[in-house]
Design an enzyme around this catalytic site. Structure first.
Site, PDB file in Angstrom:
ATOM      1  N   ILE A  60       0.810  -1.221   0.000  1.00 24.20           N
ATOM      2  CA  ILE A  60       0.000   0.000   0.000  1.00 24.20           C
ATOM      3  C   ILE A  60       0.844   1.272   0.000  1.00 24.20           C
ATOM      4  CG2 ILE A  60      -2.041  -1.035   1.051  1.00 24.20           C
ATOM      5  CD1 ILE A  60      -1.113  -0.050   3.754  1.00 24.20           C
TER       6      ILE A  60
ATOM      7  N   GLY B 184       8.616   3.838  -0.170  1.00 25.02           N
ATOM      8  CA  GLY B 184       9.489   4.992  -0.180  1.00 25.02           C
ATOM      9  C   GLY B 184      10.927   4.567  -0.312  1.00 25.02           C
TER      10      GLY B 184
ATOM     11  N   ASP C 281       8.287  15.867  12.919  1.00 27.76           N
ATOM     12  CA  ASP C 281       8.091  15.753  11.462  1.00 27.76           C
ATOM     13  C   ASP C 281       6.610  15.830  11.107  1.00 27.76           C
ATOM     14  OD1 ASP C 281       8.893  15.538   8.826  1.00 27.76           O
ATOM     15  OD2 ASP C 281       9.054  13.353   8.847  1.00 27.76           O
TER      16      ASP C 281
END
Length: 430
Positions: free
Chosen positions: A19, A22, A140
């Site tokens: 799904i 990276g 982040d």
């Protein structure tokens, strides 16, 4: 693990499909046969090093997310269930959230309605406040790290570079963490970060969700760096003029360069949003019971109720919203429900003629409830209104002391209405 190849199993988990992928790894949808639930599994594309010293560094970096998120259990934070280093690969097993990240809603024409954005940011502010109270700074926060479930719940994810209080494995000072566009001034200056840095990043996300534009933009990272550390953000109103002034003030405060001017914690930001968008306080399930209890205490109807009695009220009542002009109850209908107005204003009409305006704290419908008679008037929402709705069956479930408390308020309300009626009749010479 071969790049691009989907494994049939990872540990005890049956893999269904990939799904996400990276530079560092892939994410799979899988099934946990022991608990019978879907899970998301994040894997590392880099196999663990054989050197023991390097292996420890590898584990420290890869499992930082498990260490950070594993400390947290909050409805708006993606849960981590398991983590493992094996010979072939390493993986982290997480809650599977059906939906998408906020990244797709940060550009025209996919912008979400303003109130939905406010609700999402409210959820994130509460989640960050919880994380910060538990010693975790995300570092982040950006749209791609916030999931929006199909049920509308915001879920903060990817604690891969989070700082955990007391964890000496945190990244050393001097190394940039996070995306430059969403970094706080102190983050770019490599200073020690506080929870306020996450709130700055959340302010950037809010600006982008509302306008489709980032508050700090330039052709290069260096240019963005300079804007964040030295230049004011793009004013929200210049990007989108129809936004309420209160929201512009809130976003500007999130993006303050001076920590003393920025929100101190996520709860402060959440409370500001509540003050500007009052209906959030009452309708959204992410508001905890303690906050609802505080809200009830501010309503005149419940001023003499004890804490235990208010707890019963919270358990048995439903909270409903009515838009401007909508009919709440109709003259002539038979219903045993009564209402307490929490926010907004409602109008009382009889045979089409206005009789009175009711304000927060007022109740109505109790006479039909007490007498089991037809409604004698129509009640309309004069503006967006929030109401507590209660029926005979709800009240019957409560303790005798709580029921008596309701009847006492009903009696007091009836006396006040009779006094007002007598006064009006006297003025009219009747």
């Amino acid at each position: 693990m071969a790049k691009g190849k989907t494994p049939a199993k990872i540990g005890r988990y049956t893999v269904q499909k990939e799904i996400g992928r990276g530079g560092m790894g892939a994410v799979y949808l899988a099934h946990d046969p022991f608990i019978d639930r879907p899970v998301a599994i994040k894997t590392s594309l880099t196999p663990p090093p054989a050197d023991p010293a390097k292996l420890e560094d590898f584990k420290r970096i890869f499992f930082n997310e498990a260490r950070a998120a594993g400390k947290l259990m909050h409805r708006n934070i993606v849960s981590v269930y398991d983590a493992m280093v094996e010979m072939e690969y390493s993986y982290i097993v997480m809650e599977f959230v059906e939906g998408s990240t906020l990244a797709k809603f940060c550009r025209q024409p996919a912008l979400l309605p303003v109130e939905r954005v406010v609700n999402i940011i409210f959820q994130c502010a509460k989640a960050l406040d919880y994380a910060h109270q538990n010693g975790v700074i995300h570092r982040d926060i950006k749209p791609s790290n916030i999931l929006l479930s199909t049920q509308g719940a915001a879920k903060i994810s990817d604690f891969g570079i989070a700082a955990v209080k007391g964890d000496t494995a945190a990244e050393p000072l001097g190394q940039l963490t996070g995306s430059v566009f969403y970094s706080s001034p102190e983050q770019l200056r490599h200073e020690i970060l506080t929870p306020q840095s996450d709130l700055f990043s959340l302010g950037v996300v809010t600006h982008e969700l509302l306008t489709g534009e980032k508050p700090f933009e330039a052709d290069t990272d260096i240019g963005v760096f300079f804007q964040i550390t030295h230049e004011p953000p793009k004013p929200l109103k210049k990007c989108r003029s129809d936004l309420p002034e209160s929201l512009q003030i809130i976003v500007a405060k999130c993006l303050e360069k001076d920590l003393a001017q920025r929100y101190l914690n996520g709860n402060q930001l959440a409370q500001e949003l509540i003050a500007s968008f009052d209906h959030l306080r009452y309708l959204k399930e992410e508001i905890n019971q303690e906050e609802k209890l505080i809200a009830l205490k501010k309503i005149g109807f419940f001023k003499d109720f004890s804490a235990s009695e208010l707890a019963e009220v919270l358990k048995e009542t439903s909270w409903v919203k009515h838009e401007t002009g909508s009919v709440i109850i109709s003259e002539g209908e038979l219903d045993d429900s009564f209402y307490i107005l929490v926010a907004g204003e409602v109008m009382v009409r009889k045979k089409g003629q206005p009789l009175a305006a009711l304000k927060p704290g007022d109740c109505f419908g109790e006479m039909a409830y007490l007498g089991r008679t037809k409604r004698t008037a129509t009640i309309l929402a004069a503006n967006r209104s929030i109401l507590i709705k209660m029926s005979a069956s709800h009240l019957d479930k409560m303790s005798i002391s709580t029921q008596l408390r309701f009847y006492k308020v009903f009696a007091s309300t009836l006396i006040q209405r009779l006094a007002r009626t007598s006064e009006l009749l006297a003025k009219a010479g009747m």
